[in-house]
Design a protein around this motif. Structure first.
Motif, mmCIF file in Angstrom:
data_model
loop_
_atom_site.group_PDB
_atom_site.id
_atom_site.type_symbol
_atom_site.label_atom_id
_atom_site.label_comp_id
_atom_site.label_asym_id
_atom_site.label_seq_id
_atom_site.Cartn_x
_atom_site.Cartn_y
_atom_site.Cartn_z
ATOM 1 N N LYS A 7 -10.575 -57.080 30.560
ATOM 2 C CA LYS A 7 -9.418 -56.352 30.043
ATOM 3 C C LYS A 7 -9.911 -55.101 29.336
ATOM 4 O O LYS A 7 -10.598 -55.194 28.316
ATOM 5 N N ASN A 72 5.464 -51.124 20.656
ATOM 6 C CA ASN A 72 4.073 -51.240 21.090
ATOM 7 C C ASN A 72 3.257 -51.764 19.920
ATOM 8 O O ASN A 72 2.966 -51.024 18.981
ATOM 9 N N ASN A 73 2.935 -53.014 19.959
ATOM 10 C CA ASN A 73 2.243 -53.667 18.854
ATOM 11 C C ASN A 73 0.757 -53.316 18.888
ATOM 12 O O ASN A 73 0.013 -53.781 19.758
ATOM 13 N N HIS A 74 0.328 -52.497 17.948
ATOM 14 C CA HIS A 74 -1.074 -52.042 17.950
ATOM 15 C C HIS A 74 -2.044 -53.191 17.704
ATOM 16 O O HIS A 74 -3.167 -53.185 18.205
ATOM 17 N N VAL A 75 -1.623 -54.183 16.932
ATOM 18 C CA VAL A 75 -2.505 -55.319 16.664
ATOM 19 C C VAL A 75 -2.724 -56.133 17.934
ATOM 20 O O VAL A 75 -3.861 -56.498 18.267
ATOM 21 N N GLU A 76 -1.645 -56.387 18.666
ATOM 22 C CA GLU A 76 -1.774 -57.152 19.904
ATOM 23 C C GLU A 76 -2.623 -56.413 20.931
ATOM 24 O O GLU A 76 -3.434 -57.017 21.641
ATOM 25 N N LEU A 77 -2.445 -55.092 21.019
ATOM 26 C CA LEU A 77 -3.267 -54.315 21.946
ATOM 27 C C LEU A 77 -4.741 -54.389 21.569
ATOM 28 O O LEU A 77 -5.616 -54.520 22.430
ATOM 29 N N PHE A 79 -6.217 -56.807 20.008
ATOM 30 C CA PHE A 79 -6.724 -58.149 20.276
ATOM 31 C C PHE A 79 -6.861 -58.418 21.778
ATOM 32 O O PHE A 79 -7.688 -59.220 22.192
ATOM 33 N N TRP A 80 -6.014 -57.747 22.570
ATOM 34 C CA TRP A 80 -5.974 -58.009 24.012
ATOM 35 C C TRP A 80 -7.263 -57.624 24.719
ATOM 36 O O TRP A 80 -7.736 -58.337 25.607
ATOM 37 N N VAL A 109 -4.633 -48.659 17.004
ATOM 38 C CA VAL A 109 -5.237 -49.668 17.878
ATOM 39 C C VAL A 109 -6.739 -49.725 17.656
ATOM 40 O O VAL A 109 -7.338 -50.809 17.614
ATOM 41 N N SER A 112 -7.530 -51.695 14.716
ATOM 42 C CA SER A 112 -7.183 -53.108 14.901
ATOM 43 C C SER A 112 -8.098 -53.813 15.894
ATOM 44 O O SER A 112 -8.086 -55.044 15.964
#
Length: 401
Positions: A7, A72-77, A79-80, A109, A112
């Motif tokens: 990813k 657009n969740n910067h934390v999730e991006l 972590f992804w 991002v 994060s």
């Protein structure tokens, strides 16, 4: 390709080189990586989100909130991703990331992200060489990030020099090599000596040398980033490891360095002797500061232990040992002698006759000789790149095994 299934988060900044981002995305997707793209608002002046969305097969993000109200969740991006690459990285982007100036989605991002982050700068040569840019890059590297060095050539300004965004093929190749190194080096135990030793004359004075420790620590960071378990036996130096998973054992004298190295040697798969160990020490250490008296003073010296030779004799089956040879004359002859005398598998030759090589510098120029008398010459390059060359040589050897 080691990119299959990885990813990858690509950050694109406002630079004329942004058009190359399309080629980077295409090559990553062709390598079967999953790609998501974040663009700055300025990047849209050079390439459209639609282009990158079609190529990546994923929506492109540029703001915290989309026009339809979705978030657009910067934390999730952060972590992804398995890896984040900012290419092109402008001088502004480097500054914002280096200082934590979080004013857009891309920098949020970045702050994060828990994955490795690569910066591929692109700007005019004077901007790239400016002390503020160089300091920002140094800060980013000290945080454990990686630099994809720009190329040299004709720039958009019409000038020629360093600052061109690395070619897409090179960017993808370096990412592929990164994941390849993690596969081969994972779990390997690496012992590195680094920096100078100091041999006390009295409580104030000592004998030492000009070693900064930069080369040894660059090697430590390279192996740690590749997934190895790294221990550094370090003489006094202001240099620090960028990677958090480097175990540093601080020592002063050659005797202390030998004792510390002995404690880790048997468990090590690879030992690299990068320290500049003082060859001699005062035969007698004064308890009190030596006062000035006569015009002349004689100092009796005795040999320090030869750490590399001592441990080379204890080498076990399957261990690799690499030593350095810093020479000023008859370089290859002296390096070959050291290779044999100290039971090295490889010796890395530095010559002080090469400008920019050796102590103090941020660059180095090496020649690598193996036990079969094969000689590899490398050009002058930053020490972090030299460390990667050394890492790749070891990975080739481990892959063969």
């Amino acid at each position: 390709m080691n990119l299959q299934g990885k990813k990858i988060l690509l950050g694109v900044c406002g630079s004329i080189a942004a058009y190359k981002a399309a080629l980077v995305v295409r090559l990553l997707v062709k390598a079967h990586a999953e790609v998501k793209v974040i663009m700055t608002e300025a990047a849209k002046d050079f390439i459209t989100p639609l282009t990158l969305s079609v190529l990546s097969k994923n929506p492109v993000s540029s703001q915290f909130a989309n026009e339809d109200g979705t978030w657009n969740n910067h934390v999730e991006l952060g972590f992804w991703a398995d890896v984040m690459v900012i290419a092109p990285a402008t001088a502004k982007a480097l500054s914002r990331c280096a200082t934590g100036h979080c004013d857009d989605l891309l920098t949020a991002v970045y702050l994060s992200a828990r994955c490795p982050v690569f910066f591929a700068p692109a700007m005019d040569l004077d901007m790239y060489q400016h002390p503020s840019t160089r300091q920002n890059i140094a800060n980013l590297l000290s945080f454990g990030n990686y630099l994809i060095h720009p190329g040299a050539g004709e720039l958009a300004s019409g000038l020629s020099g360093e600052g061109r965004l690395a070619e897409p093929e090179s960017i993808v190749s370096q990412l592929n090599a990164f994941f390849s190194r993690q596969t081969v080096a994972a779990g390997k135990r690496v012992l590195i000596t680094a920096g100078p030793t100091v041999e006390a004359l009295d409580p104030v004075r000592f004998i030492s040398n000009r070693s900064s420790g930069k080369m040894g620590y660059a090697i430590a960071d390279a192996f740690a980033a590749a997934g190895a378990q790294v221990t550094v036996i370090s003489g006094p130096t202001a240099v620090k490891a960028s990677m958090e998973n480097v175990n540093v054992v601080n020592v002063n004298s050659a005797d202390e360095m030998l004792d510390a190295a002995q404690g880790h040697f048997d468990q090590s798969d690879l030992v690299i002797f990068a320290a500049a160990v003082a060859d001699y020490k005062p035969a007698h250490r004064a308890v009190q500061k030596i006062k000035k008296s006569e015009e002349m003073m004689s100092l009796e010296l005795t040999r320090t232990p030869d750490i590399a030779a001592t441990l080379g004799k204890q080498k076990k089956q399957g261990q690799l040992i690499i030593g350095f040879a810093l020479e000023t004359e008859n370089e290859l002859e002296h390096a070959r002698r050291k290779l044999t005398a100290k039971n090295f598998d490889y010796v890395i030759l530095n010559s002080l006759n090469d400008p920019g090589a050796g102590f103090i510098h941020d660059t180095n120029k090496i020649t690598v000789i193996d036990r079969n008398e094969n000689v590899r010459h490398f050009s002058l390059k930053p020490k972090d790149e030299v460390a990667l060359d050394i890492l790749n040589i070891v990975l080739e050897k481990w892959s063969e095994a």
